[in-house]
Motif scaffolding. Structure first.
Motif, PDB file in Angstrom:
ATOM      1  N   GLU A 105       0.808  -1.203   0.000  1.00  0.00           N
ATOM      2  CA  GLU A 105       0.000   0.000   0.000  1.00  0.00           C
ATOM      3  C   GLU A 105       0.845   1.258   0.000  1.00  0.00           C
ATOM      4  OE1 GLU A 105      -2.963  -0.008   3.015  1.00  0.00           O
ATOM      5  OE2 GLU A 105      -3.558  -2.059   2.578  1.00  0.00           O
ATOM      6  N   VAL A 117     -10.231   1.557   7.740  1.00  0.00           N
ATOM      7  CA  VAL A 117      -9.886   1.012   6.427  1.00  0.00           C
ATOM      8  C   VAL A 117     -11.114   0.981   5.527  1.00  0.00           C
ATOM      9  CG1 VAL A 117      -9.067  -1.064   5.230  1.00  0.00           C
ATOM     10  CG2 VAL A 117      -7.962  -0.321   7.345  1.00  0.00           C
ATOM     11  N   GLU A 118     -12.281   0.635   6.097  1.00  0.00           N
ATOM     12  CA  GLU A 118     -13.511   0.601   5.308  1.00  0.00           C
ATOM     13  C   GLU A 118     -13.844   1.995   4.793  1.00  0.00           C
ATOM     14  OE1 GLU A 118     -13.409  -0.617   8.534  1.00  0.00           O
ATOM     15  OE2 GLU A 118     -13.201  -2.710   8.003  1.00  0.00           O
ATOM     16  N   GLN A 120     -11.699   4.400   4.329  1.00  0.00           N
ATOM     17  CA  GLN A 120     -10.688   4.747   3.335  1.00  0.00           C
ATOM     18  C   GLN A 120     -11.069   4.173   1.974  1.00  0.00           C
ATOM     19  OE1 GLN A 120      -6.708   3.726   4.473  1.00  0.00           O
ATOM     20  NE2 GLN A 120      -6.818   4.853   6.395  1.00  0.00           N
ATOM     21  N   SER A 121     -11.539   2.946   1.976  1.00  0.00           N
ATOM     22  CA  SER A 121     -11.958   2.308   0.730  1.00  0.00           C
ATOM     23  C   SER A 121     -13.128   3.061   0.111  1.00  0.00           C
ATOM     24  CB  SER A 121     -12.338   0.854   0.995  1.00  0.00           C
ATOM     25  OG  SER A 121     -12.829   0.245  -0.182  1.00  0.00           O
ATOM     26  N   ALA A 124     -11.840   6.324  -1.344  1.00  0.00           N
ATOM     27  CA  ALA A 124     -11.136   6.097  -2.608  1.00  0.00           C
ATOM     28  C   ALA A 124     -12.132   5.843  -3.739  1.00  0.00           C
ATOM     29  CB  ALA A 124     -10.166   4.925  -2.470  1.00  0.00           C
ATOM     30  N   THR A 125     -13.176   5.081  -3.454  1.00  0.00           N
ATOM     31  CA  THR A 125     -14.212   4.812  -4.451  1.00  0.00           C
ATOM     32  C   THR A 125     -14.919   6.101  -4.843  1.00  0.00           C
ATOM     33  OG1 THR A 125     -14.539   2.574  -3.631  1.00  0.00           O
ATOM     34  CG2 THR A 125     -16.352   3.543  -4.905  1.00  0.00           C
TER      35      THR A 125
END
Length: 179
Positions: A105, A117-118, A120-121, A124-125
């Protein structure tokens, strides 16, 4: 105090770099005093570790000192040149850490925020749904630490447009994340 580097400040930085190219150590000290706080801020955002960020700033200034004669004002601002050196050093440090820890990463805008982290995902999406110009402006502001004025200069875009892209982009991100 404004975080914007105006033309007068860039002229000062260019003059200091020119003096550094002539091996004037007093110029290096002045350059450090003027530019190190911003460079440290960028390094902290990239590395999220103060001791590593301080090391990277020191490494960057060594490279700036050694290569001051390579700075070309026709290719961009003095601060932009120094930020590029710093980013290279920081990304090199991240790559070394990645090799050491075995993780693949690299930091992105999602990783710059103190979220799970969720989240962050999801960020990013959502960021990927924005127009490229909005994404780039947001990344330059929040990852690279550029001011709106600096982004306008880098992208050769009117300042009002840059501010609008960032404002609209952040509003879109907020809506996307709340959905």
């Amino acid at each position: 105090m404004s975080t914007t580097l105006g033309t007068a400040e860039d002229v000062r930085l260019r003059a200091l770099l020119s003096r550094c190219a002539g091996r004037d150590s007093a110029a290096l000290r002045s350059l450090y005093d003027l530019a190190a706080p911003k460079l440290l801020g960028i390094a902290l955002r990239l590395l999220r570790n103060r001791p590593q960020a301080e090391d990277v700033v020191q490494e960057a200034f060594l490279q700036i000192w050694r290569n001051a004669d390579r700075f070309d004002a026709a290719r961009g601002s003095a601060m932009g040149w120094m930020v590029a050196i710093l980013r290279y050093r920081a990304l090199d440090r991240i790559e070394a850490e990645k090799r050491h820890t075995g993780t693949d990463e690299l930091p992105d805008i999602a990783a710059e925020l103190p979220v799970s982290v969720e989240d962050q995902s999801a960020l990013a999406t959502c960021l990927g749904t924005l127009p490229e110009a909005w994404q780039r402006s947001i990344k330059l502001a929040f990852v690279d630490g550029y001011s709106h004025t600096e982004i306008a200069e880098l992208t050769k875009t009117p300042l009002g447009t840059v501010k609008s892209w960032i404002l609209r982009g952040l509003a879109s991100l907020k809506r996307c994340l709340e959905a």
